[in-house]
Design an enzyme around this catalytic site. Structure first.
Site, PDB file in Angstrom:
ATOM      1  N   LYS A 155      52.850  16.984  51.075  1.00 50.99           N
ATOM      2  CA  LYS A 155      53.068  15.893  50.123  1.00 50.99           C
ATOM      3  C   LYS A 155      53.613  16.521  48.842  1.00 50.99           C
ATOM      4  O   LYS A 155      52.885  17.159  48.095  1.00 50.99           O
ATOM      5  CB  LYS A 155      51.796  15.112  49.847  1.00 50.99           C
TER       6      LYS A 155
ATOM      7  N   LYS B 287      47.625   9.675  52.941  1.00 48.52           N
ATOM      8  CA  LYS B 287      47.791  10.835  52.046  1.00 48.52           C
ATOM      9  C   LYS B 287      46.446  11.494  51.764  1.00 48.52           C
ATOM     10  O   LYS B 287      45.437  10.816  51.582  1.00 48.52           O
ATOM     11  CB  LYS B 287      48.485  10.417  50.753  1.00 48.52           C
TER      12      LYS B 287
HETATM   13  P1  AMP Z   1      51.530   7.797  46.115  1.00 49.10           P
HETATM   14  O1  AMP Z   1      52.647   7.739  45.106  1.00 49.10           O
HETATM   15  O2  AMP Z   1      50.355   8.614  45.683  1.00 49.10           O
HETATM   16  O3  AMP Z   1      51.181   6.415  46.645  1.00 49.10           O
HETATM   17  O4  AMP Z   1      52.062   8.585  47.429  1.00 49.10           O
HETATM   18  C1  AMP Z   1      53.175   8.174  48.159  1.00 49.10           C
HETATM   19  C2  AMP Z   1      54.367   8.957  47.695  1.00 49.10           C
HETATM   20  O5  AMP Z   1      54.284  10.320  48.078  1.00 49.10           O
HETATM   21  C3  AMP Z   1      55.663   8.539  48.354  1.00 49.10           C
HETATM   22  O6  AMP Z   1      56.180   7.375  47.775  1.00 49.10           O
HETATM   23  C4  AMP Z   1      56.547   9.741  48.107  1.00 49.10           C
HETATM   24  O7  AMP Z   1      57.147   9.634  46.843  1.00 49.10           O
HETATM   25  C5  AMP Z   1      55.563  10.909  48.028  1.00 49.10           C
HETATM   26  N1  AMP Z   1      55.735  11.899  49.098  1.00 49.10           N
HETATM   27  C6  AMP Z   1      55.737  13.237  48.912  1.00 49.10           C
HETATM   28  N2  AMP Z   1      55.900  13.889  50.066  1.00 49.10           N
HETATM   29  C7  AMP Z   1      56.011  12.961  51.041  1.00 49.10           C
HETATM   30  C8  AMP Z   1      56.192  13.012  52.454  1.00 49.10           C
HETATM   31  N3  AMP Z   1      56.292  14.151  53.107  1.00 49.10           N
HETATM   32  N4  AMP Z   1      56.259  11.828  53.114  1.00 49.10           N
HETATM   33  C9  AMP Z   1      56.160  10.640  52.461  1.00 49.10           C
HETATM   34  N5  AMP Z   1      55.991  10.536  51.130  1.00 49.10           N
HETATM   35  C10 AMP Z   1      55.918  11.678  50.414  1.00 49.10           C
END
Ligand code: AMP
Length: 552
Positions: free
Chosen positions: A247, A417
């Site tokens: 991530k 996540k």
């Molecule tokens: P959050 O913003 O905490 O809801 O987490 C989701 C976000 O993580 C996504 O919208 C992406 O911007 C980010 N992200 C980073 N790495 C990845 C990955 N490998 N796959 C999907 N999203 C990712």
């Protein structure tokens, strides 16, 4: 069709709180809207002038509008501002000013919706030197023709403060009703196109035409999102074929390539291509298909190491002298998904298949990479991957169901996540206080709002500590143009700026409108990548409250 007819609909919508009645009002109205203006009218009903992704923007804030109203009514800006403050609403304040003026002069000019379309297109097209004056000229012409009632809704529309309660969901219900097409088909078309206007128009043409709408290069889709995992073990229980990816802590981007043209969209579906020249240039060589839509995360580097998320934001905000800053803050793009190749939509394929398309479409470069991943069901191996991700400076890992389809806009169980940090809430700043002493030029005590289902922002807490000087300065400069009302040191702010807030605990409290209060809130960062309508809702606060009850 006259704008007045739309105003009648707005008023009918406001007069009822019943979602069903709102749906029926909209559905009856849709039947009368001519095809040529259907997309535009649908946008106005939903509270926007241009869909975000079209890159068009009127570029008119509260201050400029006050100038226009003052100019055409002859009432001083201060006085119009007073009307706005005393009614607590921009639309009503402007309505009052126009009313006062109309008692003296009476115009019987009818505003046609087609005239509005033309005028907004012109206003949006002006940029750069002298553009403000031209915008003012056109808006003055518009507001001089408007009745007080029309002026009220026009100003709410221009400032994107339409509060008729006609949220996306109700509009989709209404489209389904008037067209007699099942809601799920209408919703699907919306998820694929992200354009309510287009969906309304094609629904009117019939189910066969509607089913032709599909994802298209140049028109961004709402990104698929992830849920938070409580533990690796519980996440693995839900997935048959888990795949783990790093991530990355940066900004989500969606890349659209058609021949020589490449556009990069943000998570909020804004076109940010110009802010990323080096990424763009590498993408030209890295993407082999003629047409492709792929997704990834842009990450900033400083001295060869991963830099905090704020650095990426600095890059994305920069519109001028991008070259200078791109040398100071170099970026890399890690691609993790592929949604279309040539003219084939891939969203109904499994992630495993999409990944294969991605690998065969991307030639990695120094800047453009494919996201690192492992496939495993072994908890120890996954924990090692997670710990390594953290020690390399990443945010954590994503656990994805390898057999899942791409669901635009959905935050389901297929992507989960795992991050170290405590749960945060993305809240909207709705008020603030000017500081004292060293902080006198900063809006320092920030009043935070949380969104309810009707799009209202309810207070949930205040935060005054924990921000760096740099963040205070940035927040102040972003909030100042959004000030709606100033009483002594206290200001009311148009709900627009989203901040990520960390806290120790959510508590029930009668002190704030939401019924919740945050213990020790701290602002981590401004979420430039989110609009107020992407911020967390009160339901999220309930969920966190419940899960915290289980842990404490
Ligand atoms: P959050 O913003 O905490 O809801 O987490 C989701 C976000 O993580 C996504 O919208 C992406 O911007 C980010 N992200 C980073 N790495 C990845 C990955 N490998 N796959 C999907 N999203 C990712």
């Amino acid at each position: 069709m006259l704008y007045k007819e739309l105003v009648d609909v707005y008023e009918k919508l406001i007069s009822t709180s019943s979602k069903l009645e709102k749906r029926d009002i909209l559905s009856d109205f849709f039947l009368q809207v001519p095809d040529e203006i259907m997309p535009f009218v649908t946008g106005l009903l939903a509270g926007y002038i241009f869909p975000k992704w079209t890159e068009k923007d009127l570029g008119i804030g509260p201050k400029l509008l006050l100038r226009v109203i003052s100019k055409i009514t002859g009432i001083s800006e201060k006085k119009v501002e007073k009307y706005v403050y005393s009614s607590g609403d921009f639309g009503e304040g402007i309505e009052k000013a126009i009313e006062e003026k109309k008692q003296q002069t009476f115009f019987d000019v009818k505003i046609e919706i087609s005239y509005l379309i033309d005028l907004f297109e012109k206003v949006a097209a002006y940029e750069g030197k002298g553009s403000q004056e031209r915008k003012i000229k056109y808006l003055s012409e518009l507001f001089s023709a408007a009745s007080p009632r029309e002026a009220k809704y026009l100003s709410r529309t221009i400032l994107e403060q339409m509060r008729t309660g006609a949220a996306e969901g109700i509009i989709l219900d209404a489209i389904s009703k008037f067209s007699e097409i099942p809601k799920k088909d209408v919703e699907k078309a919306y998820l694929l196109t992200n354009d309510l206007g287009l969906v309304a128009l094609y629904s009117k043409k019939g189910p066969k035409e509607l089913s032709k709408l599909d994802i298209k290069v140049g028109r961004p889709l709402k990104p698929m999102l992830a849920q938070i995992s409580s533990s690796i073990e519980s996440t693995l229980e839900d997935l048959d074929e888990p795949e783990m990816e790093i991530k990355y802590d940066g900004a989500r981007v969606q890349v659209h390539k058609s021949g020589d043209e490449i556009k990069i969209f943000s998570r909020r579906l804004e076109n940010i291509t110009e802010a990323l020249p080096e990424v763009l240039s590498d993408l030209r060589n890295s993407l082999s298909p003629e047409n492709i839509i792929c997704e990834g995360e842009v990450v900033a580097y400083k001295d060869g190491k991963i830099a905090p998320f704020q650095y990426v934001l600095r890059r994305l905000r920069r519109k001028h002298q991008v070259q200078d800053i791109s040398e100071k803050i170099p970026l890399k793009l890690f691609l993790f998904d592929c949604l279309l190749v040539e003219n084939r939509s891939l969203i109904d394929l499994t992630l495993k298949e999409r990944r294969e398309f991605l690998i065969s479409s991307v030639k990695e470069s120094d800047i453009v990479k494919v996201a690192e991943k492992i496939e495993s069901k072994d908890v120890t191996e996954i924990k090692d991957f997670y710990n390594k991700a953290l020690s390399d400076g990443h945010e954590g890992i994503m656990v994805k169901d390898y057999l899942s389809h791409y669901q635009p806009g959905a935050r389901g169980k297929k992507w989960v996540k795992l991050k170290r940090s405590l749960e945060t809430l993305d809240l909207v700043i709705i008020g603030a206080e000017w500081g004292e002493g060293r902080r006198k030029d900063w809006l320092s005590s920030l009043l935070l709002g949380i969104r309810d289902d009707d799009g209202n922002f309810l207070t949930i807490g205040k935060v005054a500590t924990g921000l760096s000087d740099e963040l205070f300065t940035e927040i102040t400069s972003q909030l100042t143009p959004l000030i709606l009302e100033e009483k002594g040191k206290t200001v009311t702010i148009v709900p627009k700026i989203v901040v990520e807030v960390l806290y120790d605990e959510i508590q029930y409290s009668t002190k704030y409108e939401s019924g919740f209060a945050l213990r020790f809130p701290r602002v981590l960062r401004i979420r430039d990548d989110k609009s107020a309508y992407d911020s967390d809702t009160i339901n999220r606060a309930y969920e966190i409250y419940d899960s915290q009850e289980k842990t404490f």
